[in-house]
Write an enzyme that holds these catalytic residues in place. Structure first.
Site, PDB file in Angstrom:
ATOM      1  N   GLN A  60       0.779  -0.871   0.150  1.00 31.94           N
ATOM      2  CA  GLN A  60       0.071  -0.525   0.049  1.00 31.94           C
ATOM      3  C   GLN A  60       0.801   1.262  -0.320  1.00 31.94           C
ATOM      4  OE1 GLN A  60      -2.123  -1.007   3.946  1.00 31.94           O
ATOM      5  NE2 GLN A  60      -0.457  -1.621   4.653  1.00 31.94           N
ATOM      6  N   TYR A  90     -10.251   4.869  19.407  1.00 33.67           N
ATOM      7  CA  TYR A  90     -10.307   3.454  18.997  1.00 33.67           C
ATOM      8  C   TYR A  90      -8.711   3.069  19.605  1.00 33.67           C
ATOM      9  CZ  TYR A  90      -9.200   0.000  15.162  1.00 33.67           C
ATOM     10  OH  TYR A  90      -9.347  -1.480  14.461  1.00 33.67           O
ATOM     11  N   GLY A 167      -1.640 -12.481   7.658  1.00 31.63           N
ATOM     12  CA  GLY A 167      -1.925 -12.842   9.144  1.00 31.63           C
ATOM     13  C   GLY A 167      -2.988 -14.244   9.415  1.00 31.63           C
ATOM     14  N   ASP A 185      -7.613  -5.530  14.493  1.00 33.64           N
ATOM     15  CA  ASP A 185      -6.941  -4.193  14.214  1.00 33.64           C
ATOM     16  C   ASP A 185      -6.654  -4.428  12.652  1.00 33.64           C
ATOM     17  OD1 ASP A 185      -6.272  -1.078  13.922  1.00 33.64           O
ATOM     18  OD2 ASP A 185      -4.499  -1.490  14.877  1.00 33.64           O
ATOM     19  N   TYR A 254     -12.598   8.950  11.761  1.00 38.06           N
ATOM     20  CA  TYR A 254     -12.923   8.260  10.338  1.00 38.06           C
ATOM     21  C   TYR A 254     -14.117   8.431  10.307  1.00 38.06           C
ATOM     22  CZ  TYR A 254      -9.646   5.008  12.779  1.00 38.06           C
ATOM     23  OH  TYR A 254      -8.337   4.203  13.119  1.00 38.06           O
TER      24      TYR A 254
END
EC number: 2.5.1.16
Lengths: 320, 320
Positions: A60, A90, A167, A185, A254
């Site tokens: 990214q 958060y 993950g 997360d 957000y």
């Protein structure tokens, strides 16, 4: 420098007067605007004082900028991940909602969370003996350590084992019943985090948890993504045989100013997410954690599970 | 058509390709951007499908536009007042938080609220016999009736007495102890609503309320306006000898994605704001109110008073 409006939204134009910054779109010259098909027709913009970092990792675009009024800001693929001003909401909620819902969590896995904020919060729990983290993008970790030392402080905890990798692959290798809690997360389901919203991923988490273990995943906005949330809830209800619940918190930067969390437990000792059994305020903090909690407390823990009526109508019957 | 950036933020430029719309600034061509010194360094932008109304009243610029993803939007002096998509959260919370905290409210005064949304919600309470409204700007009422019929439906209730005029002057003429509840649905303290955040105004409200009567006022954002909130809380603590409390709710299209409410009661029968004594869901609704509550319920009523730790630190000791 200038972009022509096209299609359904304004085109991204580069920030700065002396060259572009890939990955940081700006529709106001000198401002960053967060534009995504995840929230069509709206955009939050912030004034950029200075672009501090720009890089392209294997996964990214990574940008850090100094904003005029929210401190430093971390942006991945054009989407705000954290600002110094509101990250507490958060990080504290996604961590303490699950960890305060069980007694004496010992082994915790964090998927994603490469900025270190979640493990900073896990560190407050004195009962925790092992904190495994699996983050796909090393650049996020490096950038956080350099530009967000108050967030990345979590990496200094000797209980932390950082794995850079996928993950899903990490979870496949985890022996059954290893963890008391898993915290996911992730970024949005567009880009490298796509798999983290799908059923096979939740099945792997369920296997990695001990009986009565808990998972908390970033689960988007009630105002913007109800269909996505309904799918996640349906999947989780099939997979997790204990509790299945949904909570939310205010996060100004957000989209829609809030974010939700999916919380589930596996079959085993019952978990009542709305009524925390462990307190984290003040006591038991790890010496490396500086400063008190800024957002979380036991009252706001319970309140986070109270849902607006339109949400109860959409998912209430599937929660337990 | 084009504006040059100046000072601390981008200059307002006109929306539309064929002439400007005063009062509707756009930093993205074809988008509306909400820029204000009340929230420097950030702006929320929405894609404009069509400008439906533009007028200048004696008090402010009034604009209605059709947005791409939030339905119709009402903008006063460049600040979003309501969108069809999320107005339920604000209207239901500012109304039912006070009215469900007392038993059998009979006489209710609404200051501001010219769009009619608050009186639509007051109408749900069968115990209410009289709804007085004092709105300063007739254009807001007229525009709402024309463009937001589902909001302005409240004006059809025969219990409503609409007064066009200044809220402070109206309150001065009210006999002591008249109202069970006063709801102040104001815009920000820049512009015509400035006086509605000052001490003399709160003193007039206290006099207009019966013993144990309640007031609920729009009280800005915990994330953006803590100093302003601290001042309001201090003033209210001096003036209101009953309860003094603070609640908040998510509203995606308000700055920082949330808004707070100041709730106070006068000396008299005790009011426990956190534990509602009247239920409004379903039962007792006025026949003219169409549809069920979309946001409010008794659980979210109590949850709204649970404050983040940084807020407890700033104002918690002054609440009672």
């Amino acid at each position: 420098m200038a972009g022509a409006a096209e299609g359904n939204g304004p085109a991204a134009v580069d920030v700065g007067m002396d060259g572009g910054v890939p990955g940081l779109s700006a529709v106001i010259p000198g401002w960053f605007s967060e534009i995504s098909p995840m929230w069509p027709g709206e955009a939050h913009s912030m004034k950029v004082e200075k672009v501090l970092f720009q890089g392209k990792s294997d996964y990214q675009n990574v940008v850090v900028f100094q904003s005029a009024t929210y401190g430093k800001v971390l942006v991945l693929d054009g989407v705000i991940q954290l600002t110094e001003r509101d990250e507490c909401a958060y990080q504290e909620m996604i961590t303490h909602l699950p960890l305060c819902s069980i007694q004496n969590p010992k082994k915790v896995l964090v998927i994603g969370g490469g900025d270190g904020g979640v493990i900073r919060e896990v560190s407050r729990h004195a009962s925790v003996e092992q904190i495994d983290m699996c983050e796909i993008d090393a650049m996020v970790v490096d950038v956080s350590k350099k530009y967000f030392p108050d967030v990345a402080v979590g990496f200094q905890d000797p209980r932390v084992n950082l794995h850079i990798g996928d993950g899903v692959a990490f979870l496949k290798a985890v022996p059954h019943g290893t963890y008391d809690a898993v915290i996911v997360d992730s970024s949005d389901p567009i880009g490298p985090a796509k798999e983290l919203f799908e059923k096979p991923f939740f099945e792997l988490i369920a296997k990695a948890l001990r009986p009565g273990g808990v998972v908390c995943t970033q689960a988007e906005s009630l105002w913007l993504h109800m269909h996505l949330i309904q799918d996640i809830v349906s999947n989780c209800r099939e997979i997790f045989k204990g509790s299945v619940n949904y909570a939310w918190t205010t996060v100004p930067t957000y989209p829609s100013g809030m974010i939700g969390f999916m919380l589930c437990s596996t079959e085993g000792p019952a978990v009542d997410f709305k009524n925390p059994v462990t307190r984290v305020e003040g006591e038991g903090s790890h010496p490396q954690v500086k400063g008190p909690l800024r957002f979380y407390n036991a009252e706001i823990h319970s309140a986070a599970f109270c849902l607006p009526s339109f949400v109860n109508k959409a998912i209430g019957s599937k929660l337990r």
